[in-house]
Design a protein around this motif. Structure first.
Motif, mmCIF file in Angstrom:
data_model
loop_
_atom_site.group_PDB
_atom_site.id
_atom_site.type_symbol
_atom_site.label_atom_id
_atom_site.label_comp_id
_atom_site.label_asym_id
_atom_site.label_seq_id
_atom_site.Cartn_x
_atom_site.Cartn_y
_atom_site.Cartn_z
ATOM 1 N N HIS A 157 7.931 -24.815 14.248
ATOM 2 C CA HIS A 157 7.098 -23.741 13.701
ATOM 3 C C HIS A 157 6.651 -24.117 12.293
ATOM 4 O O HIS A 157 7.174 -25.054 11.680
ATOM 5 N N ARG A 158 5.678 -23.368 11.795
ATOM 6 C CA ARG A 158 5.163 -23.585 10.440
ATOM 7 C C ARG A 158 5.338 -22.333 9.580
ATOM 8 O O ARG A 158 4.550 -22.089 8.664
ATOM 9 N N ILE A 159 6.330 -21.552 9.884
ATOM 10 C CA ILE A 159 6.583 -20.337 9.107
ATOM 11 C C ILE A 159 7.023 -20.741 7.705
ATOM 12 O O ILE A 159 7.937 -21.550 7.542
ATOM 13 N N ALA A 160 6.362 -20.175 6.716
ATOM 14 C CA ALA A 160 6.591 -20.615 5.341
ATOM 15 C C ALA A 160 7.391 -19.591 4.555
ATOM 16 O O ALA A 160 7.143 -18.390 4.632
ATOM 17 N N LEU A 161 8.350 -20.090 3.820
ATOM 18 C CA LEU A 161 9.083 -19.326 2.813
ATOM 19 C C LEU A 161 9.125 -20.182 1.552
ATOM 20 O O LEU A 161 8.960 -21.410 1.627
ATOM 21 N N PRO A 162 9.346 -19.599 0.384
ATOM 22 C CA PRO A 162 9.577 -20.424 -0.799
ATOM 23 C C PRO A 162 10.692 -21.435 -0.522
ATOM 24 O O PRO A 162 11.678 -21.118 0.144
ATOM 25 N N ARG A 163 10.525 -22.639 -1.028
ATOM 26 C CA ARG A 163 11.386 -23.763 -0.659
ATOM 27 C C ARG A 163 12.874 -23.437 -0.793
ATOM 28 O O ARG A 163 13.658 -23.678 0.144
ATOM 29 N N ARG A 164 13.287 -22.866 -1.922
ATOM 30 C CA ARG A 164 14.716 -22.611 -2.125
ATOM 31 C C ARG A 164 15.231 -21.559 -1.150
ATOM 32 O O ARG A 164 16.322 -21.693 -0.592
ATOM 33 N N ARG A 165 14.454 -20.510 -0.928
ATOM 34 C CA ARG A 165 14.870 -19.474 0.025
ATOM 35 C C ARG A 165 14.979 -20.040 1.435
ATOM 36 O O ARG A 165 15.875 -19.683 2.204
ATOM 37 N N HIS A 166 14.034 -20.915 1.765
ATOM 38 C CA HIS A 166 14.054 -21.501 3.105
ATOM 39 C C HIS A 166 15.289 -22.368 3.288
ATOM 40 O O HIS A 166 15.952 -22.319 4.342
ATOM 41 N N GLU A 167 15.624 -23.157 2.289
ATOM 42 C CA GLU A 167 16.828 -23.983 2.358
ATOM 43 C C GLU A 167 18.070 -23.114 2.545
ATOM 44 O O GLU A 167 18.937 -23.422 3.378
#
Length: 391
Positions: A157-167
């Protein structure tokens, strides 16, 4: 002055190839495409890799080596999961070629990849058992597969979150899988559901030729990829010549469309059944999970096609499948949102994708591994990821 060749050019080439293979599929990418993405000539790329398949082989091996190294360098389970969460968040293509594109390699190459994959999974086992000494060896291997499956879902998927939150979210997802409670009481092993592609068949009754051909096509498309399979391959698997296949399916794409339609119908039926039986959203979530596991175990090749061959469909069918998959995801997100109130839809979608990726990756080897009740284990793992990720 001539530009200096970067010391990590081979790694840059592999990273570019992985991303292009993920975006377009192996067969739709040329060596020139990879070279152009890096601003170099094809001849410069050939200095490092003999041909496109050699590039694919080393890209897959490179992705496995990267994961293996991160686990090997970690001092404990938390450190390993943290490093892997950062990896998959930053480089979507790293695990894509491992999971999806390795089937385009030759048989001996695929065997080498499988052996390396087993080694990578085993590398995670001591860290899991150090954290959870009550685990037996088979349970630890299952959890290792589940962890890598949740992390590998990032490629789908390409669902985006801010990088730190996604990690942090991917770390919590993987940690929920690693710490999932597994029922370890003895369960008598039962027969594994037979992969049929949708046909049940009966002893003594001959399956219609059209159905037999579709079943073989589903298997071959999943094992080798749609573009690598010919009508002659399908005919041979079904015991007839290629011209006989054309009498039932005028085009190879007709077989893929029939397979996808069958898969779509199974998904719609599972959703309707779960929602009809559920008394509340929490029960609906568990019933959706059980249904997804059942279909994944019974129709492994069909689920592989739905996951990996969408881009090979004609435009109209591809659009219809995307809509079906979006609607399916939305039902899960609604049910999960009732269990985890206050979470934004993007996070809920990532969690659901993680569960689906975990099931997919684990089921692919489940029939050859000594887990006596894989269905129940997957249910325990799935509910842990769905309900404990937000904790």
């Amino acid at each position: 002055m001539a530009a200096r060749r970067p010391p990590n050019r081979k790694a840059l080439i592999r990273a570019a190839a992985a991303e292009l293979f993920l975006q377009r599929g192996y067969h739709n990418v040329s060596v020139t495409d990879v070279a152009d993405s890096l601003g170099i000539t094809a001849s410069a790329l050939y200095h490092h890799y003999r041909n496109k398949q050699d590039l694919l082989l080393h890209t897959v091996l490179g992705s496995l080596d990267t994961v293996d190294a991160l686990i090997g360098e970690a001092g404990d389970l938390e450190a390993a999961l943290t490093a892997l969460a950062a990896l998959v968040t930053g480089e979507r293509g790293v695990l894509a070629v491992w999971e999806r594109e390795a089937r385009n390699l030759e048989d001996t190459q695929r065997a080498a990849i499988l052996e390396h994959e087993i080694e990578v999974v085993a590398r995670l086992v001591p860290l899991l058992r150090a954290e959870r000494p009550e685990l037996g060896e088979p349970e630890a291997h299952l959890l290792a597969r589940a962890v890598l499956g949740t992390l590998g879902s990032r490629v789908r998927h390409r669902i985006a979150l801010p990088r730190r939150r996604h990690e942090q979210l991917m770390l919590r997802v993987a940690s929920a899988a690693a710490h999932a409670p597994l029922r370890t009481e003895a369960v008598p092993p039962g027969p594994h559901p037979r992969e049929t592609g949708g046909s049940t068949g009966s002893p003594g009754l001959r399956i219609p030729r059209r159905e037999q051909l579709l079943t073989e096509a589903i298997r071959l498309f999943d094992e080798r990829g749609f573009q690598s399979v010919t009508m002659a391959d399908i005919g041979e698997a079904g015991g007839i010549v290629a011209s006989g296949v054309y009498r039932h399916f005028p085009r190879k794409s007709d077989l893929l469309i029939a397979a996808v339609n069958r898969g779509g119908e199974r998904i719609r039926t599972s959703v309707e059944t779960a929602l009809d039986r559920a008394a509340d959203p929490g029960e609906a979530l568990e019933l959706l999970l059980r249904a997804h596991i059942a279909v994944s175990l019974e129709q492994t090749h069909l689920m592989g096609i739905l996951s990996n061959e969408r881009d090979q469909l004609p435009d109209r069918e591809r659009t219809a499948l995307r809509r079906l998959q979006a609607d399916y995801l939305d039902v899960w997100v609604q049910a999960l949102g009732s269990v985890l109130p206050g979470r934004e839809p993007a996070e809920l979608k990532i969690i659901v994708h993680a569960v689906h990726g975990m099931i997919y990756f684990t089921v692919r080897v489940g029939r050859t591994h000594p887990w006596p009740d894989l269905s129940q284990h997957l249910r325990d793992l799935g509910m842990a990821v769905l309900t404990r990720t937000g904790c």
